[in-house]
Each structure stands twice: as C-alpha cells, then as structure tokens.
Write an enzyme that holds these catalytic residues in place. Structure first.
Site, short mmCIF file in Angstrom:
data_model
loop_
_atom_site.label_atom_id
_atom_site.label_comp_id
_atom_site.label_asym_id
_atom_site.label_seq_id
_atom_site.Cartn_x
_atom_site.Cartn_y
_atom_site.Cartn_z
N ASP A 120 -10.70 0.73 7.56
CA ASP A 120 -9.47 -0.03 7.77
C ASP A 120 -8.27 0.88 7.48
O ASP A 120 -8.36 1.80 6.67
CB ASP A 120 -9.43 -1.33 6.95
CG ASP A 120 -9.52 -1.11 5.45
OD1 ASP A 120 -9.97 -0.03 5.02
OD2 ASP A 120 -9.12 -2.02 4.70
N ASP A 156 -14.99 6.56 1.40
CA ASP A 156 -15.16 5.39 2.25
C ASP A 156 -14.35 4.22 1.70
O ASP A 156 -13.68 4.34 0.68
CB ASP A 156 -16.66 5.04 2.36
CG ASP A 156 -17.00 4.54 3.75
OD1 ASP A 156 -16.21 3.74 4.29
OD2 ASP A 156 -18.03 4.95 4.30
N LYS A 175 0.59 3.37 -3.31
CA LYS A 175 -0.62 4.10 -3.71
C LYS A 175 -0.28 5.41 -4.40
O LYS A 175 0.70 6.06 -4.05
CB LYS A 175 -1.44 4.43 -2.45
CG LYS A 175 -2.64 3.51 -2.25
CD LYS A 175 -3.55 4.03 -1.15
CE LYS A 175 -4.73 3.08 -0.97
NZ LYS A 175 -5.64 3.47 0.07
N GLY A 179 -11.12 -13.55 -13.22
CA GLY A 179 -10.04 -12.61 -13.03
C GLY A 179 -9.52 -12.07 -14.35
O GLY A 179 -10.10 -12.31 -15.41
N HIS A 180 -8.43 -11.34 -14.26
CA HIS A 180 -7.83 -10.74 -15.44
C HIS A 180 -6.33 -10.60 -15.21
O HIS A 180 -5.90 -10.30 -14.10
CB HIS A 180 -8.46 -9.36 -15.71
CG HIS A 180 -8.01 -8.77 -16.99
ND1 HIS A 180 -8.47 -9.20 -18.20
CD2 HIS A 180 -7.12 -7.79 -17.24
CE1 HIS A 180 -7.88 -8.50 -19.17
NE2 HIS A 180 -7.06 -7.64 -18.59
N CYS A 204 0.81 -1.21 0.00
CA CYS A 204 0.00 0.00 0.00
C CYS A 204 0.85 1.26 0.00
O CYS A 204 0.34 2.36 -0.17
CB CYS A 204 -0.96 0.00 1.19
SG CYS A 204 -2.37 -1.07 0.93
CO CO Z 1 -10.11 0.75 3.21
CO CO Z 2 -8.93 -0.22 -0.29
CO CO Z 3 -10.46 -8.97 -19.28
#
Ligand code: CO
Ligand code: CO
Ligand code: CO
Length: 343
Positions: free
Chosen positions: A215, A39, A10, A127-128, A7
C-alpha cells in the site's frame, strides 16, 4: 496544531533503517515475513492453514474533525493487512491525548475508529492511551491469511502490469486544508479517498492472483515502489501521465503546498529513480508525496489485468488505473524506478 500530519509525520526512512540495522533481532522458523524486506506487515505461521498478519499504524491528526480523523487513522492501519492479501480480524486502539484538551474529542476519535473497524468486520478488543502534548491515534491490527496465499512485496514478475487503486496527492491536499482552504468538492474527494477501505481492492487482487502488492503510504509512490522493486529484484516503469490524481492537486503543487516528506522521500529514492522523456517538475511531486490511507499498488500478470481493473471499478475503486509495468532486472541491476513522461 500538528507539525506534520498523518503519514507525513513518519520518521525519515534513512534514520529508521540505521537504528534497525544496529540491533540483532530474534527470529524463528514461523516468521514468514519479518522486517528485513520492508514489507507492509509481519506474518507469523500458527499452523499449516493459518498465519497471523500483524501491523500497527498511528499518526497525528490529518483533519480537524475528530470523528473523521478516527476513521481515516483506522482505515490506514487496516490497510497493511489488506496489502498482504489478508483479512483483518482484531484490533487494539492506540491513543495519545493531552488531558488539558476537550475530552469529548477522545470520544469522537474512538467512535470514528470503532465505526471504520466495524465496516471492516474487525473487532476492537482493547487498547492503550497516554497523556502527552500531541494528539495521535491509530490501531494495532491482527489479520488472518493462509500461509501459502500471502501477497508480499517480493513476488513481482517481469511482464506484470502495475495497478494503483487510489488517487495520489493526499499529503499535498491535506496541507491545503492546514495552510489555506479547499473548496467542498476537492475536500470531499480527498476525504472519501482517505476514508475508503482497501478491502475491495485486496479481495479483487487475491482473485486476480496478484504476484505482489504494497500500500502507498508515508514513503510515497516512489518510496514504496522502490521497496517492492528491491524485494522482487526487478525494475519498475511508471507512466507518469497515467497516474490517478486527486482533484486540484496540480494547483496545490503550483501553490507550493508540499510536505516535508516530499524532500525526504526524494532523498530516500534518489539513487533508484531514473527519468525517461521530458520531465514534468509539477507531476513529479506526486512520486514523492506521502500518502495517508493511500491505495494498493498491485503487480498482476498481464493476462489478469483487464479483469482485475473491471472488478476493482465495479467494487467502487473507480480511479484504479494501470500506472506502469514490471521490467526485467539488468545485469544484477534491480530496484530501479523509471519515471516515464512520454505516454
Ligand atoms: Co504499508
Ligand atoms: Co504501515
Ligand atoms: Co498498556
């Protein structure tokens, strides 16, 4: 191999909000939570009984072991559903991988994600993947919640107690792994924290009738707390000496193992953060450290606080601690974070 891990990678919040503001977003009356309130996830009402929580999170490797990375990325992605008081139901894999690398790594990352979602009783149904120079992995997750039982970041009430369910310092400690080394005790504590689902924490706070929750991830405690304070139109006080910390984190701060997120999160919160008492410039970094698969910050009525803490600990969230309190807004002054160093 990565420039910024987990993270900590980001996009800076200032840059992102500017881009988001420039667009006119389409909405309808079933959007219960969109992204204006910053949020954890979006919530869409299907009918009177059911709303869908939708969220996605993916990032670059935080650890060398691909299986562990897959598990951490999945735990982190599932967390936003837990933070909203929901139950994750389905997920999609999101994978970026350079095909020139050893392909067996893909299998291990996906196996990690599969095992962690199974632990969460969530099914992966697709998924991808893309072939690009960097490895990244995560999930898009859909969860269920009753439309009247969504726990957003805008419900915190003056007098509430703030509880944090995981220790802080994952950004700093991951940097230790990247740039130097960690003894096995410290690295085990770090990994087990990032691997842990916020499931028990979420179930406990629902029973305790929490007023608000978020979180703690890339924007750090200060960044996510500020978003919660603004959305709830309250101010928050944190008792810095009560923050649960990962083992060895102050040593690591003294060895300057800070992430680039430390500076950007400091900048993001600078107009909202106030110091009370004698500032501790070492501990202060924990406010800004970007967390990967961090804990829940729960705003709970005082009368339910003790029971909640007990249940959290019984369910395995042992480091859960009271870290602060919710304050009345001043005269139209809200969204402030007081960092208290006195007790
Ligand atoms: Co969050
Ligand atoms: Co998030
Ligand atoms: Co795709």
């Amino acid at each position: 191999m990565v420039k910024a891990a987990g993270c900590a990678a980001k996009i800076f919040p200032g840059i992102l909000s500017e881009a988001l503001r420039a667009i006119e977003w389409h909405s309808d009356e079933n959007v219960l939570v969109g992204f204006d309130g910053k949020d954890d996830a979006g919530v869409y009402r299907v009918n009177e009984e059911l709303a869908l929580i939708q969220t996605t999170d993916f990032f670059t490797p935080v650890v060398d072991d691909p299986y562990t990375f897959g598990q951490i990325a999945a735990a982190n992605a599932l967390s936003d559903v837990y933070a909203m008081g929901g139950r994750p139901v389905t997920a999609l894999n999101i994978l970026a991988f350079p095909q020139t690398e050893d392909i067996s790594i893909i299998k291990e990352i996906l196996r990690g994600g599969a095992d962690k979602t199974r632990e969460a009783d969530t099914v992966i149904i697709g998924g991808h993947s893309i072939d690009i120079p960097n490895i990244a992995y995560g999930l898009a997750v859909t969860g269920y919640v009753h439309p009247e039982r969504i726990i957003t970041n805008e419900g915190a009430k003056p007098g509430d107690v703030l509880i944090l369910t995981k220790a802080l310092g994952t950004g700093i400690m991951n940097n230790c792994i990247k740039f130097s080394s960690l003894d096995s005790e410290r690295s085990d504590a770090l990994l087990s924290s990032m691997l842990r689902l916020n499931r028990n924490a979420s179930e406990c706070m629902q029973r305790a009738e929490a007023n608000a929750c978020t979180d703690i991830t890339g924007f750090g405690l200060a960044g996510h707390a500020m978003q919660l304070a603004k959305a709830s139109e309250v101010n928050l006080r944190f008792f810095i000496n009560s923050l649960p910390l990962l083992q060895g984190v102050t040593d690591a701060i003294n060895a300057n193992m800070l992430t680039r997120g430390d500076r950007s999160n400091r900048d993001y919160t600078k107009d909202s953060l106030m110091t009370e008492g004698a500032r501790d410039t070492v501990l202060e970094h924990l406010l800004f450290d970007p967390q990967t698969s961090g804990g829940l910050l729960i705003s709970v009525p005082q009368k339910n606080c003790e029971r909640l803490l007990e249940e959290l600990k019984q369910g395995g969230d042992e480091v859960s601690s009271v870290v602060g309190e919710v304050l009345k807004p001043g005269k139209e002054v809200y969204g402030k974070i007081f960092a208290n160093y006195d007790n």
